[in-house]
Design an enzyme around this catalytic site. Structure first.
Site, PDB file in Angstrom:
ATOM      1  N   TYR A  32     -29.259 -41.996  24.359  1.00 28.56           N
ATOM      2  CA  TYR A  32     -28.342 -40.862  24.455  1.00 28.56           C
ATOM      3  C   TYR A  32     -27.001 -41.213  23.807  1.00 28.56           C
ATOM      4  O   TYR A  32     -26.479 -40.467  22.972  1.00 28.56           O
ATOM      5  CB  TYR A  32     -28.144 -40.476  25.920  1.00 28.56           C
ATOM      6  N   SER A  61     -20.935 -35.564  22.957  1.00 29.30           N
ATOM      7  CA  SER A  61     -20.775 -35.883  24.373  1.00 29.30           C
ATOM      8  C   SER A  61     -19.621 -36.863  24.491  1.00 29.30           C
ATOM      9  O   SER A  61     -19.223 -37.481  23.499  1.00 29.30           O
ATOM     10  CB  SER A  61     -22.069 -36.541  24.891  1.00 29.30           C
TER      11      SER A  61
END
Length: 278
Positions: free
Chosen positions: A178, A160
């Protein structure tokens, strides 16, 4: 052969986790359109700390139909990437049925999004276990077969923009989990790239910005962004687009796993509308 030419992956077999919808389904369809057969894996049930609806068995059936509509074969399994035994079984069964394995896309992941604010420890743990441990499990389920076959291979781990930046950090356990997990994926990629290079197996990461999928486009995250305008501003792209489409990531992956990228390994490839350099 053009970058989008059909047939660039003819005869190849691709393992894709998180294949029931979103980016995973897009990758399955894109690679199938280039000639690949697919081993599709998805959990197809809800994880308690995740605040948006996760995939269903029906979603996975839609992926199967989409790949079969292109004339390619697909073996679909409901399995949790946190379950190493289930992944190994999916790889073995799929590779036996389809004639081996060439491509691995460790795409399955979860994001924080409204459901876990009351249980930050559980949220952090679930995110790291799916996004990092799940990627480790996926590669270790597949790598022994790739090595044994002796025909090389290509692995792409989905990280990401949060795997290259920490933008938007605000003391939220889910976002921290995350960000940490997606940074961890880069560490795995580099270690795997060293391990597997002697076998002509390439390992890279892709780093999408926000993608128009149910993981991002959901009420929980929209509400969280509306309540935190500074976070929303921090998470915006340099180019004037709010989110990118799954196919934008799929096209980058289709190149990375093709022979056109035969000497590309160990790279972190952003597909991010300029997010990382903003």
């Amino acid at each position: 052969m053009g970058a989008h030419g059909t047939g660039t992956l003819t005869g190849k077999v691709a393992l894709i986790t998180g294949a029931a919808r979103g980016q995973g389904r897009s990758h399955a369809v894109r690679l199938a359109s280039a000639g690949a057969d697919v081993i599709a894996v998805d959990i197809c049930r809800q994880i308690e700390t995740v605040g948006y609806p996760m995939s269903t068995p029906e979603d996975l059936r839609e992926t199967v139909a989409a790949v079969e509509a292109l004339g390619r074969r697909i073996i679909a399994t409901e399995a949790d990437v946190r379950d190493a035994d289930a992944l190994r079984a999916a790889v073995t069964d799929g590779a036996t049925a389809l004639g081996g394995l060439d491509i691995v896309l460790a795409n399955a992941g979860i994001a924080p999004g409204g459901g876990a604010r009351d249980q930050p420890e559980e949220s952090f743990r679930d995110i790291v276990e799916v996004n990092l441990f799940g990627v480790w499990n996926t590669v270790h389920a597949a790598a022994p077969l790739l090595i044994e076959q002796g025909r090389g291979g290509a692995i792409v781990l989905t990280s990401s923009t949060q795997g290259l930046t920490g933008r938007g950090g605000s003391g939220d356990a889910g976002l921290e989990g995350y960000c940490a997990s997606k940074h961890g994926v880069v560490g795995l990629m580099r270690a795997f790239a060293h391990w597997l290079a002697p076998y002509r197996i390439r390992v890279n990461t892709v780093h999408p910005t926000g993608v128009n999928t149910p993981m991002i486009m959901n009420r929980g995250l929209e509400r969280h962004m509306a309540e935190n305008p500074a976070l929303a501003a921090a998470m915006s792209n340099l180019m004037p687009v709010p989110v990118i489409e799954s196919i934008d990531v799929s096209n980058a992956i289709a190149w990375l796993v093709s022979d056109q990228a035969r000497y590309v390994t160990g790279v972190t490839l952003p597909v991010d509308a300029g997010f990382v350099i903003k």
